[in-house]
Scaffold this active site. Structure first.
Site, PDB file in Angstrom:
ATOM      1  N   HIS A  66      28.193 -12.877   6.849  1.00 31.16           N
ATOM      2  CA  HIS A  66      27.162 -12.095   6.155  1.00 31.16           C
ATOM      3  C   HIS A  66      25.924 -12.942   5.909  1.00 31.16           C
ATOM      4  O   HIS A  66      25.929 -14.141   6.147  1.00 31.16           O
ATOM      5  CB  HIS A  66      27.707 -11.452   4.878  1.00 31.16           C
ATOM      6  CG  HIS A  66      28.117 -12.400   3.776  1.00 31.16           C
ATOM      7  ND1 HIS A  66      29.144 -13.314   3.917  1.00 31.16           N
ATOM      8  CD2 HIS A  66      27.639 -12.573   2.516  1.00 31.16           C
ATOM      9  CE1 HIS A  66      29.297 -13.988   2.785  1.00 31.16           C
ATOM     10  NE2 HIS A  66      28.384 -13.566   1.920  1.00 31.16           N
ATOM     11  N   HIS A  68      24.180 -13.976   3.282  1.00 32.90           N
ATOM     12  CA  HIS A  68      23.932 -14.880   2.152  1.00 32.90           C
ATOM     13  C   HIS A  68      23.717 -16.311   2.647  1.00 32.90           C
ATOM     14  O   HIS A  68      24.399 -16.767   3.573  1.00 32.90           O
ATOM     15  CB  HIS A  68      25.083 -14.831   1.139  1.00 32.90           C
ATOM     16  CG  HIS A  68      25.071 -13.591   0.289  1.00 32.90           C
ATOM     17  ND1 HIS A  68      26.191 -13.102  -0.350  1.00 32.90           N
ATOM     18  CD2 HIS A  68      24.054 -12.733  -0.027  1.00 32.90           C
ATOM     19  CE1 HIS A  68      25.878 -12.007  -1.028  1.00 32.90           C
ATOM     20  NE2 HIS A  68      24.589 -11.758  -0.841  1.00 32.90           N
ATOM     21  N   ASP A  70      24.510 -19.222   1.704  1.00 37.93           N
ATOM     22  CA  ASP A  70      25.611 -20.194   1.742  1.00 37.93           C
ATOM     23  C   ASP A  70      26.568 -19.916   2.911  1.00 37.93           C
ATOM     24  O   ASP A  70      27.541 -20.654   3.101  1.00 37.93           O
ATOM     25  CB  ASP A  70      26.353 -20.251   0.391  1.00 37.93           C
ATOM     26  CG  ASP A  70      26.893 -18.906  -0.064  1.00 37.93           C
ATOM     27  OD1 ASP A  70      26.194 -17.881   0.084  1.00 37.93           O
ATOM     28  OD2 ASP A  70      28.032 -18.869  -0.575  1.00 37.93           O
ATOM     29  N   HIS A  71      26.288 -18.899   3.698  1.00 44.10           N
ATOM     30  CA  HIS A  71      27.069 -18.615   4.913  1.00 44.10           C
ATOM     31  C   HIS A  71      26.178 -18.691   6.162  1.00 44.10           C
ATOM     32  O   HIS A  71      26.524 -19.343   7.137  1.00 44.10           O
ATOM     33  CB  HIS A  71      27.734 -17.224   4.810  1.00 44.10           C
ATOM     34  CG  HIS A  71      28.712 -17.163   3.685  1.00 44.10           C
ATOM     35  ND1 HIS A  71      30.062 -17.315   3.863  1.00 44.10           N
ATOM     36  CD2 HIS A  71      28.525 -17.017   2.341  1.00 44.10           C
ATOM     37  CE1 HIS A  71      30.670 -17.266   2.679  1.00 44.10           C
ATOM     38  NE2 HIS A  71      29.760 -17.074   1.741  1.00 44.10           N
ATOM     39  N   HIS A 123      30.349  -6.203  -0.321  1.00 46.16           N
ATOM     40  CA  HIS A 123      29.731  -7.439  -0.846  1.00 46.16           C
ATOM     41  C   HIS A 123      28.278  -7.487  -0.368  1.00 46.16           C
ATOM     42  O   HIS A 123      27.357  -7.717  -1.158  1.00 46.16           O
ATOM     43  CB  HIS A 123      30.529  -8.641  -0.361  1.00 46.16           C
ATOM     44  CG  HIS A 123      29.991  -9.962  -0.804  1.00 46.16           C
ATOM     45  ND1 HIS A 123      30.131 -10.431  -2.100  1.00 46.16           N
ATOM     46  CD2 HIS A 123      29.313 -10.926  -0.131  1.00 46.16           C
ATOM     47  CE1 HIS A 123      29.558 -11.624  -2.199  1.00 46.16           C
ATOM     48  NE2 HIS A 123      29.052 -11.952  -1.011  1.00 46.16           N
ATOM     49  N   ASP A 147      33.150 -13.251   2.460  1.00 46.60           N
ATOM     50  CA  ASP A 147      33.204 -12.916   1.036  1.00 46.60           C
ATOM     51  C   ASP A 147      33.714 -11.492   0.811  1.00 46.60           C
ATOM     52  O   ASP A 147      33.397 -10.859  -0.194  1.00 46.60           O
ATOM     53  CB  ASP A 147      31.821 -13.075   0.387  1.00 46.60           C
ATOM     54  CG  ASP A 147      31.419 -14.535   0.221  1.00 46.60           C
ATOM     55  OD1 ASP A 147      32.195 -15.431   0.602  1.00 46.60           O
ATOM     56  OD2 ASP A 147      30.306 -14.778  -0.305  1.00 46.60           O
ATOM     57  N   HIS A 186      35.392 -18.939   0.630  1.00 43.53           N
ATOM     58  CA  HIS A 186      35.267 -19.864  -0.518  1.00 43.53           C
ATOM     59  C   HIS A 186      36.629 -20.315  -1.023  1.00 43.53           C
ATOM     60  O   HIS A 186      37.611 -19.563  -0.931  1.00 43.53           O
ATOM     61  CB  HIS A 186      34.558 -19.176  -1.705  1.00 43.53           C
ATOM     62  CG  HIS A 186      33.111 -18.895  -1.506  1.00 43.53           C
ATOM     63  ND1 HIS A 186      32.118 -19.785  -1.867  1.00 43.53           N
ATOM     64  CD2 HIS A 186      32.474 -17.811  -0.995  1.00 43.53           C
ATOM     65  CE1 HIS A 186      30.929 -19.259  -1.593  1.00 43.53           C
ATOM     66  NE2 HIS A 186      31.119 -18.055  -1.064  1.00 43.53           N
TER      67      HIS A 186
HETATM   68  C1  GBP Z   1      33.965 -18.479  -9.128  1.00 42.38           C
HETATM   69  O1  GBP Z   1      34.744 -17.542  -8.973  1.00 42.38           O
HETATM   70  O2  GBP Z   1      34.299 -19.641  -8.908  1.00 42.38           O
HETATM   71  N1  GBP Z   1      31.784 -19.450  -9.483  1.00 42.38           N
HETATM   72  C2  GBP Z   1      32.535 -18.253  -9.619  1.00 42.38           C
HETATM   73  C3  GBP Z   1      31.916 -17.074  -8.893  1.00 42.38           C
HETATM   74  C4  GBP Z   1      30.427 -15.335  -3.773  1.00 42.38           C
HETATM   75  S1  GBP Z   1      29.078 -16.473  -3.486  1.00 42.38           S
HETATM   76  C5  GBP Z   1      30.632 -17.294  -8.119  1.00 42.38           C
HETATM   77  C6  GBP Z   1      30.338 -16.002  -7.382  1.00 42.38           C
HETATM   78  O3  GBP Z   1      29.862 -15.022  -7.949  1.00 42.38           O
HETATM   79  N2  GBP Z   1      30.658 -16.006  -6.077  1.00 42.38           N
HETATM   80  C7  GBP Z   1      30.476 -14.845  -5.232  1.00 42.38           C
HETATM   81  C8  GBP Z   1      31.627 -13.858  -5.368  1.00 42.38           C
HETATM   82  O4  GBP Z   1      31.573 -12.801  -4.772  1.00 42.38           O
HETATM   83  N3  GBP Z   1      32.670 -14.222  -6.119  1.00 42.38           N
HETATM   84  C9  GBP Z   1      33.852 -13.399  -6.293  1.00 42.38           C
HETATM   85  C10 GBP Z   1      34.242 -13.249  -7.744  1.00 42.38           C
HETATM   86  O5  GBP Z   1      33.492 -13.709  -8.626  1.00 42.38           O
HETATM   87  O6  GBP Z   1      35.266 -12.635  -7.989  1.00 42.38           O
HETATM   88  N4  GBP Z   1      26.407 -16.038  -3.235  1.00 42.38           N
HETATM   89  O7  GBP Z   1      26.391 -17.346  -3.057  1.00 42.38           O
HETATM   90  C11 GBP Z   1      27.683 -15.404  -3.549  1.00 42.38           C
HETATM   91  O8  GBP Z   1      27.937 -14.338  -2.647  1.00 42.38           O
HETATM   92  C12 GBP Z   1      25.216 -15.325  -3.139  1.00 42.38           C
HETATM   93  C13 GBP Z   1      24.197 -15.770  -2.301  1.00 42.38           C
HETATM   94  C14 GBP Z   1      25.013 -14.155  -3.899  1.00 42.38           C
HETATM   95  C15 GBP Z   1      23.031 -15.033  -2.187  1.00 42.38           C
HETATM   96  C16 GBP Z   1      23.837 -13.445  -3.771  1.00 42.38           C
HETATM   97  C17 GBP Z   1      22.873 -13.889  -2.919  1.00 42.38           C
HETATM   98 BR1  GBP Z   1      21.295 -12.895  -2.763  1.00 42.38          BR
HETATM   99 ZN    ZN Z   2      28.265 -13.847  -0.294  1.00 45.89          ZN
END
Ligand code: GBP
Ligand code: ZN
Length: 271
Positions: A66, A68, A70-71, A123, A147, A186
């Protein structure tokens, strides 16, 4: 690095687990026969290039789950640094360097391996999971879930609905063979399993996986992969038909409303 580099050998393929950033995973998928390879979500191109050179594999594909950062955030740089042509797959025009847009049931190959694309919007709207199998379908196979599906959990619903996550987890991913290995985006297993235990305090499988995961993380070993069958035993978001999970969600019996209730609670849950 948050985790040690690990090599998972499956029938016909090898998966190199490459830790990136705080808690992301990149995955190098190698076809054992031809040594052709694809990289999933190469957010740290330098580590990808180092690994590809050490392993003496032929990298020619990028599979993006996707958009985002970080991917997908390493795609442009990898394409720039890599001397040969790279096919960059993904399901969203917001993905950098994308040149192979895919949708549900599109397929591609990595040497002799087959890859089928599963569209799993929620997501993000363009999220794709990649199911990799041997040419004749023997062996366990692997799915790269980004994700959408995490070990013991799922991604936040940034661009979608409980219906869509239900379709992704309980229809599409649940239909894969039970022994399919799940490689997610993750290292969230301990946080997710703590929520799973809160939802189902009497589920012993969850408690056992927590003990196992604590040991793994104490030595910085990755907790991936799990399997589709295992996720069905401990992941609350794949268990929305179970009486115990429905009870926790206030007695609702409609699996989609249970999905919505669980995700809302997890959004603010403190492990
Ligand atoms: C944890 O669970 O360790 N630190 C916390 C959650 C994916 S990254 C951090 C968090 O919210 N992570 C996201 C997620 O979906 N977690 C599942 C959950 O909390 O149950 N991201 O980096 C996230 O997708 C991102 C990047 C988000 C760009 C929005 C944008 Br725009
Ligand atoms: Zn994501």
């Amino acid at each position: 690095m948050h985790s040690t580099l690990e090599d998972v050998k499956l029938e016909g393929m090898e998966i190199k687990i490459l830790p990136a950033l705080q808690d992301n995973y990149m995955y190098l998928i190698v076809d054992t026969k031809t040594r052709e390879a694809a990289i999933v979500d190469p957010v740290e191109p330098e580590l990808v290039i180092k690994t590809v050179e050490e392993e003496k594999v032929t990298l020619n594909k990028v599979l993006t789950t996707h958009h985002h950062w970080d991917h997908a955030g390493g795609n442009e740089k990898l394409v720039k640094l890599w001397p040969k042509e790279l096919e960059v797959y993904g399901g969203d025009d917001r993905i950098g360097a994308l040149n192979r847009k895919v949708q549900q049931d599109d397929s591609l190959t990595i040497g002799n391996l087959k890859v089928r694309c599963l569209s799993t919007p929620c997501h993000t709207t363009g999220h794709i999971c990649y199911h990799v199998t041997t040419a004749d379908g023997t062996g366990e196979g692997a799915v790269f879930t980004g994700d959408t599906l995490f070990q013991g959990g799922c991604g936040r619903f940034f661009e979608g609905t409980p219906e869509e996550m239900y379709e992704a987890l309980c229809t599409k991913l649940s239909a894969l063979p039970d022994n399919t290995k799940v490689f997610c985006g993750h290292e969230y297993t301990l946080q997710n399993m703590s929520f799973a235990r809160h939802v189902e305090p009497d589920n012993e499988v969850i408690q056992q996986r927590i003990e196992w995961a604590k040991h793994r993380r104490a030595s910085q070993d990755p907790t991936v992969p799990s399997t589709i069958a295992e996720e069905k035993t401990w992941n609350p978001f794949m268990r929305v038909h179970e009486a115990a999970v429905q009870k926790h969600a206030g007695g609702a019996t409609d699996p989609i409303s249970v999905m919505g209730t669980l995700r809302k609670e997890k959004d603010t849950f403190k492990a």
